[in-house]
Motif scaffolding. Structure first.
Motif, PDB file in Angstrom:
ATOM      1  N   ILE A  42     -12.530  -5.247  15.742  1.00 25.72           N
ATOM      2  CA  ILE A  42     -11.748  -5.392  14.493  1.00 25.72           C
ATOM      3  C   ILE A  42     -10.651  -4.998  14.340  1.00 25.72           C
ATOM      4  O   ILE A  42     -10.490  -3.576  14.600  1.00 25.72           O
ATOM      5  N   MET A  43      -9.513  -5.533  13.880  1.00 27.47           N
ATOM      6  CA  MET A  43      -8.117  -5.165  13.955  1.00 27.47           C
ATOM      7  C   MET A  43      -7.997  -3.863  13.066  1.00 27.47           C
ATOM      8  O   MET A  43      -8.830  -3.860  11.775  1.00 27.47           O
ATOM      9  N   THR A  44      -7.372  -2.738  13.268  1.00 29.58           N
ATOM     10  CA  THR A  44      -7.042  -1.642  12.374  1.00 29.58           C
ATOM     11  C   THR A  44      -5.756  -1.722  11.694  1.00 29.58           C
ATOM     12  O   THR A  44      -4.723  -2.210  12.427  1.00 29.58           O
ATOM     13  N   THR A  45      -5.466  -1.599  10.486  1.00 28.78           N
ATOM     14  CA  THR A  45      -4.366  -1.816   9.682  1.00 28.78           C
ATOM     15  C   THR A  45      -4.010  -0.466   9.053  1.00 28.78           C
ATOM     16  O   THR A  45      -4.953   0.304   8.609  1.00 28.78           O
ATOM     17  N   THR A  46      -2.656  -0.280   8.823  1.00 24.58           N
ATOM     18  CA  THR A  46      -2.442   1.061   7.970  1.00 24.58           C
ATOM     19  C   THR A  46      -1.920   0.402   6.554  1.00 24.58           C
ATOM     20  O   THR A  46      -1.692   1.461   5.840  1.00 24.58           O
ATOM     21  N   GLU A  47      -1.750  -1.045   6.239  1.00 24.61           N
ATOM     22  CA  GLU A  47      -1.513  -1.199   4.949  1.00 24.61           C
ATOM     23  C   GLU A  47      -2.132  -2.375   4.565  1.00 24.61           C
ATOM     24  O   GLU A  47      -2.124  -3.204   5.615  1.00 24.61           O
ATOM     25  N   GLU A  48      -2.482  -2.676   3.584  1.00 25.84           N
ATOM     26  CA  GLU A  48      -2.963  -4.127   3.165  1.00 25.84           C
ATOM     27  C   GLU A  48      -2.579  -4.405   1.637  1.00 25.84           C
ATOM     28  O   GLU A  48      -2.499  -3.606   0.739  1.00 25.84           O
ATOM     29  N   LYS A  49      -2.470  -5.551   1.579  1.00 20.27           N
ATOM     30  CA  LYS A  49      -2.062  -6.111   0.064  1.00 20.27           C
ATOM     31  C   LYS A  49      -3.277  -6.212  -0.711  1.00 20.27           C
ATOM     32  O   LYS A  49      -4.048  -7.341  -0.033  1.00 20.27           O
ATOM     33  N   ASP A  50      -3.445  -5.787  -1.734  1.00 20.89           N
ATOM     34  CA  ASP A  50      -4.787  -6.049  -2.453  1.00 20.89           C
ATOM     35  C   ASP A  50      -4.424  -6.312  -4.011  1.00 20.89           C
ATOM     36  O   ASP A  50      -3.875  -5.516  -4.709  1.00 20.89           O
ATOM     37  N   LEU A  51      -4.758  -7.691  -4.314  1.00 15.77           N
ATOM     38  CA  LEU A  51      -4.472  -8.143  -5.651  1.00 15.77           C
ATOM     39  C   LEU A  51      -2.982  -7.831  -6.227  1.00 15.77           C
ATOM     40  O   LEU A  51      -2.897  -7.351  -7.098  1.00 15.77           O
ATOM     41  N   GLY A  52      -2.190  -8.163  -5.052  1.00 14.73           N
ATOM     42  CA  GLY A  52      -0.948  -7.662  -5.433  1.00 14.73           C
ATOM     43  C   GLY A  52      -0.354  -6.314  -5.114  1.00 14.73           C
ATOM     44  O   GLY A  52       0.928  -6.068  -5.259  1.00 14.73           O
ATOM     45  N   VAL A  53      -0.969  -5.438  -4.987  1.00 15.99           N
ATOM     46  CA  VAL A  53      -0.785  -3.929  -4.720  1.00 15.99           C
ATOM     47  C   VAL A  53      -0.913  -3.779  -3.323  1.00 15.99           C
ATOM     48  O   VAL A  53      -1.833  -4.050  -2.727  1.00 15.99           O
ATOM     49  N   ILE A  54       0.145  -3.056  -2.659  1.00 14.17           N
ATOM     50  CA  ILE A  54       0.142  -2.963  -1.148  1.00 14.17           C
ATOM     51  C   ILE A  54      -0.410  -1.325  -1.140  1.00 14.17           C
ATOM     52  O   ILE A  54       0.227  -0.392  -1.506  1.00 14.17           O
ATOM     53  N   VAL A  55      -1.558  -1.399  -0.528  1.00 16.99           N
ATOM     54  CA  VAL A  55      -2.318  -0.014  -0.570  1.00 16.99           C
ATOM     55  C   VAL A  55      -2.062   0.455   1.234  1.00 16.99           C
ATOM     56  O   VAL A  55      -2.403  -0.510   2.185  1.00 16.99           O
ATOM     57  N   ASP A  56      -1.617   1.566   1.342  1.00 16.56           N
ATOM     58  CA  ASP A  56      -1.469   2.059   2.585  1.00 16.56           C
ATOM     59  C   ASP A  56      -2.618   3.335   2.858  1.00 16.56           C
ATOM     60  O   ASP A  56      -3.137   3.925   2.107  1.00 16.56           O
ATOM     61  N   SER A  57      -2.646   3.626   4.240  1.00 16.79           N
ATOM     62  CA  SER A  57      -3.931   4.532   4.506  1.00 16.79           C
ATOM     63  C   SER A  57      -3.580   6.010   4.084  1.00 16.79           C
ATOM     64  O   SER A  57      -4.575   6.744   4.121  1.00 16.79           O
ATOM     65  N   GLY A  58      -2.373   6.316   3.872  1.00 17.15           N
ATOM     66  CA  GLY A  58      -2.384   7.706   3.045  1.00 17.15           C
ATOM     67  C   GLY A  58      -2.396   7.586   1.638  1.00 17.15           C
ATOM     68  O   GLY A  58      -2.151   8.633   0.882  1.00 17.15           O
ATOM     69  N   LEU A  59      -2.628   6.354   1.197  1.00 18.94           N
ATOM     70  CA  LEU A  59      -2.828   6.095  -0.292  1.00 18.94           C
ATOM     71  C   LEU A  59      -1.590   6.884  -1.173  1.00 18.94           C
ATOM     72  O   LEU A  59      -1.342   7.527  -2.162  1.00 18.94           O
ATOM     73  N   THR A  60      -0.170   6.652  -0.417  1.00 17.92           N
ATOM     74  CA  THR A  60       0.907   7.054  -0.963  1.00 17.92           C
ATOM     75  C   THR A  60       1.500   5.814  -1.971  1.00 17.92           C
ATOM     76  O   THR A  60       2.387   6.142  -2.983  1.00 17.92           O
ATOM     77  N   PHE A  61       1.248   4.706  -1.645  1.00 15.98           N
ATOM     78  CA  PHE A  61       1.775   3.465  -2.560  1.00 15.98           C
ATOM     79  C   PHE A  61       3.360   3.204  -2.530  1.00 15.98           C
ATOM     80  O   PHE A  61       4.023   2.826  -3.518  1.00 15.98           O
ATOM     81  N   SER A  62       3.846   3.970  -1.402  1.00 12.00           N
ATOM     82  CA  SER A  62       5.345   4.300  -1.381  1.00 12.00           C
ATOM     83  C   SER A  62       5.858   2.874  -1.173  1.00 12.00           C
ATOM     84  O   SER A  62       6.990   2.455  -1.752  1.00 12.00           O
ATOM     85  N   LYS A  63       5.463   2.031  -0.209  1.00  8.10           N
ATOM     86  CA  LYS A  63       6.135   0.793   0.019  1.00  8.10           C
ATOM     87  C   LYS A  63       5.939  -0.223  -1.184  1.00  8.10           C
ATOM     88  O   LYS A  63       6.821  -1.035  -1.440  1.00  8.10           O
ATOM     89  N   TYR A  64       4.659  -0.018  -1.891  1.00  5.77           N
ATOM     90  CA  TYR A  64       4.542  -1.098  -3.046  1.00  5.77           C
ATOM     91  C   TYR A  64       5.565  -0.432  -4.117  1.00  5.77           C
ATOM     92  O   TYR A  64       6.257  -1.354  -4.803  1.00  5.77           O
ATOM     93  N   ILE A  65       5.648   0.620  -4.335  1.00  2.00           N
ATOM     94  CA  ILE A  65       6.796   1.008  -5.280  1.00  2.00           C
ATOM     95  C   ILE A  65       7.971   0.569  -5.136  1.00  2.00           C
ATOM     96  O   ILE A  65       8.870   0.259  -5.797  1.00  2.00           O
ATOM     97  N   GLN A  66       8.354   1.009  -3.704  1.00  2.00           N
ATOM     98  CA  GLN A  66       9.874   0.771  -3.149  1.00  2.00           C
ATOM     99  C   GLN A  66       9.975  -0.845  -3.645  1.00  2.00           C
ATOM    100  O   GLN A  66      11.177  -1.247  -3.835  1.00  2.00           O
ATOM    101  N   THR A  67       9.017  -1.853  -3.264  1.00  5.67           N
ATOM    102  CA  THR A  67       8.983  -3.298  -3.442  1.00  5.67           C
ATOM    103  C   THR A  67       9.190  -3.377  -4.951  1.00  5.67           C
ATOM    104  O   THR A  67      10.046  -4.334  -5.459  1.00  5.67           O
ATOM    105  N   GLN A  68       8.609  -2.649  -5.973  1.00  7.26           N
ATOM    106  CA  GLN A  68       8.862  -2.951  -7.325  1.00  7.26           C
ATOM    107  C   GLN A  68      10.068  -2.364  -7.677  1.00  7.26           C
ATOM    108  O   GLN A  68      11.026  -3.198  -8.419  1.00  7.26           O
ATOM    109  N   ILE A  69      10.697  -1.398  -6.957  1.00  8.21           N
ATOM    110  CA  ILE A  69      12.113  -0.873  -7.313  1.00  8.21           C
ATOM    111  C   ILE A  69      13.170  -1.942  -7.063  1.00  8.21           C
ATOM    112  O   ILE A  69      13.911  -2.180  -7.876  1.00  8.21           O
ATOM    113  N   ASN A  70      12.721  -2.640  -5.876  1.00  8.27           N
ATOM    114  CA  ASN A  70      13.810  -3.607  -5.516  1.00  8.27           C
ATOM    115  C   ASN A  70      13.731  -4.762  -6.321  1.00  8.27           C
ATOM    116  O   ASN A  70      14.922  -5.434  -6.488  1.00  8.27           O
ATOM    117  N   LYS A  71      12.746  -5.080  -6.614  1.00  8.50           N
ATOM    118  CA  LYS A  71      12.503  -6.388  -7.750  1.00  8.50           C
ATOM    119  C   LYS A  71      13.484  -5.973  -9.006  1.00  8.50           C
ATOM    120  O   LYS A  71      14.234  -6.859  -9.581  1.00  8.50           O
TER     121      LYS A  71
END
Length: 199
Positions: free
Chosen positions: A158-187
């Motif tokens: 099974i493929m290992t991933t470091t981030e996954e989109k879950d119900l619109g929220v990008i969850v990363d393996s460090g639980l920092t949510f930094s990519k999701y936050i940056q995406t919302q800032i850009n929007k």
């Protein structure tokens, strides 16, 4: 975890009695569901001309309800916590070590994957192991690899991933949510630019 499941309609019909659709008063409902699931065709009529009938594709209003009825008993067959939403299922293996020397709780997750696949086979459900993903959380995570069987009975890692989109929220393996936050800032910045340009 899994997505794009194929549900066998006749097996779904055999599960309806578990939801109370067995008594005489509900026979019409059972028959209606059977008619809905089997042999549905549609055609289009334009200016008095009717097209050839074709099988109705997936994506009906009743589809999600039928899917829930079909997979609702899946968590009863698994030991680890399992969450399901629409066609998405997540299994968690939570570390329960009391001592540093205690082994990590990874074996049960592999066993649950095997149980999941066995349940799917019994239900005549087609799974696609290549759609499964694993995300490791925590600093002391042993980064265990998990496998499932493909149709030809070969082991698929099974493929290992470091981030996954879950119900619109990008969850990363460090639980920092930094990519999701940056995406919302850009929007938000795009909206502000549009407002500034307009006014």
């Amino acid at each position: 975890m899994p997505r794009h499941l194929t549900l066998p309609h006749m097996r779904l019909l055999t599960k309806l009695p578990a939801y109370g659709i067995t008594i005489k008063q509900t026979e019409n409902l059972k028959q209606w569901i059977k008619n809905f699931l089997t042999g549905r065709k549609q055609s289009v009529k334009i200016n008095g001309e009717i097209s050839d009938s074709v099988n109705v594709p997936q994506g009906s209003v009743m589809g999600p309800l039928m899917s829930i009825l079909f997979v609702n008993d899946l968590p009863d067959n698994l030991h680890n916590p399992t969450l399901m939403y629409a066609d998405d299922t997540k299994m968690f293996s939570i570390k329960k070590q009391r001592l540093i020397l205690d082994p990590p709780n990874t074996t049960t997750l592999q066993q649950d994957l095997t149980r999941f696949q066995s349940w799917a086979n019994n239900m005549r459900m087609k799974l696609n192991p290549t759609k499964f993903k694993t995300m490791h959380l925590g600093r002391s995570n042993p980064l265990q690899e998990y496998t499932m069987l493909l149709d030809d009975n070969t082991q698929h890692h099974i493929m290992t991933t470091t981030e996954e989109k879950d119900l619109g929220v990008i969850v990363d393996s460090g639980l920092t949510f930094s990519k999701y936050i940056q995406t919302q800032i850009n929007k938000a910045n795009n909206v502000l630019r549009a407002i500034k340009h307009t006014f």
